[in-house]
Design an enzyme around this catalytic site. Structure first.
Site, PDB file in Angstrom:
ATOM      1  CB  SER A 124      -0.868   0.037   1.256  1.00 24.48           C
ATOM      2  OG  SER A 124      -1.602  -1.144   1.386  1.00 24.48           O
ATOM      3  CE  LYS A 172      -4.779  -0.837   2.253  1.00 25.19           C
ATOM      4  NZ  LYS A 172      -5.284  -2.026   2.896  1.00 25.19           N
ATOM      5  CE  LYS A 175       1.857   1.969   4.821  1.00 25.64           C
ATOM      6  NZ  LYS A 175       1.217   1.115   3.833  1.00 25.64           N
TER       7      LYS A 175
HETATM    8  P1  NAD Z   1       5.760  -5.948   7.461  1.00 25.37           P
HETATM    9  O1  NAD Z   1       6.492  -4.794   8.027  1.00 25.37           O
HETATM   10  O2  NAD Z   1       5.333  -7.065   8.343  1.00 25.37           O
HETATM   11  O3  NAD Z   1       6.635  -6.627   6.266  1.00 25.37           O
HETATM   12  C1  NAD Z   1       7.425  -5.927   5.361  1.00 25.37           C
HETATM   13  C2  NAD Z   1       8.619  -6.806   4.986  1.00 25.37           C
HETATM   14  O4  NAD Z   1       9.383  -6.125   3.992  1.00 25.37           O
HETATM   15  C3  NAD Z   1       9.577  -7.068   6.141  1.00 25.37           C
HETATM   16  O5  NAD Z   1       9.776  -8.453   6.285  1.00 25.37           O
HETATM   17  C4  NAD Z   1      10.874  -6.339   5.761  1.00 25.37           C
HETATM   18  O6  NAD Z   1      12.048  -7.019   6.180  1.00 25.37           O
HETATM   19  C5  NAD Z   1      10.763  -6.357   4.248  1.00 25.37           C
HETATM   20  N1  NAD Z   1      11.525  -5.310   3.557  1.00 25.37           N
HETATM   21  C6  NAD Z   1      11.499  -3.971   3.755  1.00 25.37           C
HETATM   22  N2  NAD Z   1      12.259  -3.343   2.826  1.00 25.37           N
HETATM   23  C7  NAD Z   1      12.771  -4.316   2.029  1.00 25.37           C
HETATM   24  C8  NAD Z   1      13.609  -4.299   0.885  1.00 25.37           C
HETATM   25  N3  NAD Z   1      14.088  -3.161   0.351  1.00 25.37           N
HETATM   26  N4  NAD Z   1      13.947  -5.491   0.322  1.00 25.37           N
HETATM   27  C9  NAD Z   1      13.472  -6.646   0.838  1.00 25.37           C
HETATM   28  N5  NAD Z   1      12.656  -6.724   1.904  1.00 25.37           N
HETATM   29  C10 NAD Z   1      12.317  -5.559   2.494  1.00 25.37           C
HETATM   30  O7  NAD Z   1       4.517  -5.319   6.675  1.00 25.37           O
HETATM   31  P2  NAD Z   1       3.131  -6.037   6.298  1.00 25.37           P
HETATM   32  O8  NAD Z   1       2.190  -5.957   7.470  1.00 25.37           O
HETATM   33  O9  NAD Z   1       3.420  -7.347   5.655  1.00 25.37           O
HETATM   34  O10 NAD Z   1       2.573  -4.993   5.207  1.00 25.37           O
HETATM   35  C11 NAD Z   1       3.038  -4.964   3.870  1.00 25.37           C
HETATM   36  C12 NAD Z   1       2.150  -3.991   3.099  1.00 25.37           C
HETATM   37  O11 NAD Z   1       0.809  -4.489   3.114  1.00 25.37           O
HETATM   38  C13 NAD Z   1       2.096  -2.570   3.715  1.00 25.37           C
HETATM   39  O12 NAD Z   1       2.076  -1.627   2.686  1.00 25.37           O
HETATM   40  C14 NAD Z   1       0.789  -2.579   4.495  1.00 25.37           C
HETATM   41  O13 NAD Z   1       0.224  -1.287   4.621  1.00 25.37           O
HETATM   42  C15 NAD Z   1      -0.069  -3.489   3.623  1.00 25.37           C
HETATM   43  N6  NAD Z   1      -1.172  -4.161   4.348  1.00 25.37           N
HETATM   44  C16 NAD Z   1      -0.966  -4.678   5.597  1.00 25.37           C
HETATM   45  C17 NAD Z   1      -2.047  -5.309   6.249  1.00 25.37           C
HETATM   46  C18 NAD Z   1      -1.853  -5.879   7.644  1.00 25.37           C
HETATM   47  O14 NAD Z   1      -2.865  -6.173   8.289  1.00 25.37           O
HETATM   48  N7  NAD Z   1      -0.638  -6.041   8.135  1.00 25.37           N
HETATM   49  C19 NAD Z   1      -3.290  -5.402   5.638  1.00 25.37           C
HETATM   50  C20 NAD Z   1      -3.449  -4.899   4.351  1.00 25.37           C
HETATM   51  C21 NAD Z   1      -2.372  -4.270   3.700  1.00 25.37           C
END
Ligand code: NAD
Length: 294
Positions: free
Chosen positions: A95, A170, A238
């Site tokens: 997102s 979104k 964010k």
């Molecule tokens: P998270 O922080 O759990 O996971 C992100 C991952 O990305 C981490 O494992 C981190 O190590 C990795 N990362 C960061 N930069 C990197 C890079 N340059 N190269 C490789 N790996 C990298 O986040 P999440 O909860 O999985 O969310 C991911 C996206 O989905 C976000 O944009 C969030 O807003 C969206 N989202 C989350 C949810 C939720 O409930 N958690 C629901 C819908 C949407």
């Protein structure tokens, strides 16, 4: 079709697992080695960089926190664009700011690839079940190419419009959810402060026009004093920051979202950034010196 997958966090890890279970050859990368190894144990190919994960791939998925992370993974040293095959499709499921999706699509196209933005709604449980909803932006023919893979990770897969439309959708989702949670919090604290049982208020109104999915998800959590995420306040900050930027880009103000953004920032300053966004009720409780509970 061979795929690369970058970003194995709360959402990305179970979504990548669903692709492996569906039989797709998958090359995976994250900053966390442990997450890579967990996928490798299921048969995915562990990689040392985003560049390596993209090398052989027909489709490259990214599931990263925000715009700067996606820019890094795609554009910077050891990033996807250093190795991507001509004709490969980048599917960014993070997102992020929709204006950044538009920017990134240009860079991917200049390197000979295609891109769609495909953020999701539904949290970790739906990522595990393979039932998230995808809201996509991009060209129809590119969308059709990757849709069968998205359907292995999600249930509703919708093309909304051109690149950036997925993330704009979104943001619409996140504005509506944030303002709903704040309205629910305001109402529950008013009832409590007035001496009316908030649980009874919830039961009385949930079947009427005020009832909503947000109310049914968050009112019980507020009444139970359960602020475990769920969706973290820091992630919602964010998204609302991205909404404010997207509104600025078209010369618009979004006062309701901005007000809730201020409340969330205040809670983050008090150390509640990792709480569920239902903790917005705490903002009102602090002001009014009452507690919403059963
Ligand atoms: P998270 O922080 O759990 O996971 C992100 C991952 O990305 C981490 O494992 C981190 O190590 C990795 N990362 C960061 N930069 C990197 C890079 N340059 N190269 C490789 N790996 C990298 O986040 P999440 O909860 O999985 O969310 C991911 C996206 O989905 C976000 O944009 C969030 O807003 C969206 N989202 C989350 C949810 C939720 O409930 N958690 C629901 C819908 C949407």
């Amino acid at each position: 079709m061979k795929a690369g997958f970058i970003g194995l966090g709360i959402m990305g890890k179970p979504m990548a697992k669903n692709l492996v279970k569906a039989g797709y050859p998958l090359c995976v990368y994250d900053h966390h080695e442990e997450s890579i190894q967990e996928l490798a144990q299921m048969g995915a190919v562990p990689c040392a960089s985003a560049k390596e994960a993209a090398e052989d791939a027909d489709v490259i998925f990214t599931m990263l926190p925000n715009s700067p992370h996606v820019k890094t993974a795609l554009l910077e040293k050891d990033g996807v664009l250093e190795s991507m095959k001509k004709g490969a499709v980048v599917v960014d499921m993070s997102s992020i700011d929709p204006t950044v999706s538009i920017e990134l699509e240009k860079a991917v196209a200049a390197a000979g690839g295609e891109m769609i933005d495909a953020p999701v709604s539904g949290g970790e449980p739906k990522a595990i079940d393979g039932t998230v909803s995808f809201m996509c932006g991009g060209k129809e023919e590119v969308f059709e190419k990757v849709k069968p893979m998205l359907e292995k990770m999600g249930r509703d897969v919708t093309l909304v419009g051109p690149i950036g439309s997925g993330n704009m959708t979104k943001l619409a989702n996140q504005i509506i959810v944030a303002v709903n949670i704040a309205a629910l919090s305001e109402a529950m604290v008013l009832a409590t402060k007035s001496g009316v049982n908030p649980e009874n208020v919830y039961k009385a109104i949930r079947g009427g026009l005020a009832g909503s999915t947000v109310m049914d998800a968050k009112a019980p959590m507020m009444l139970d004093r359960n602020f475990n995420p769920g969706f973290r306040i820091e992630l919602h900050i964010k998204d609302l920051n991205n909404a404010v930027n997207a509104a600025k880009a078209v010369g618009m103000e979004i006062p309701m979202a901005e007000k809730v953004l201020d409340m969330m920032k205040h809670l983050q300053e008090e150390g509640m950034g990792r709480c569920d966004h239902g903790a917005v009720v705490r903002y009102y409780e602090e002001q009014e010196n009452v507690e919403v509970k059963r």
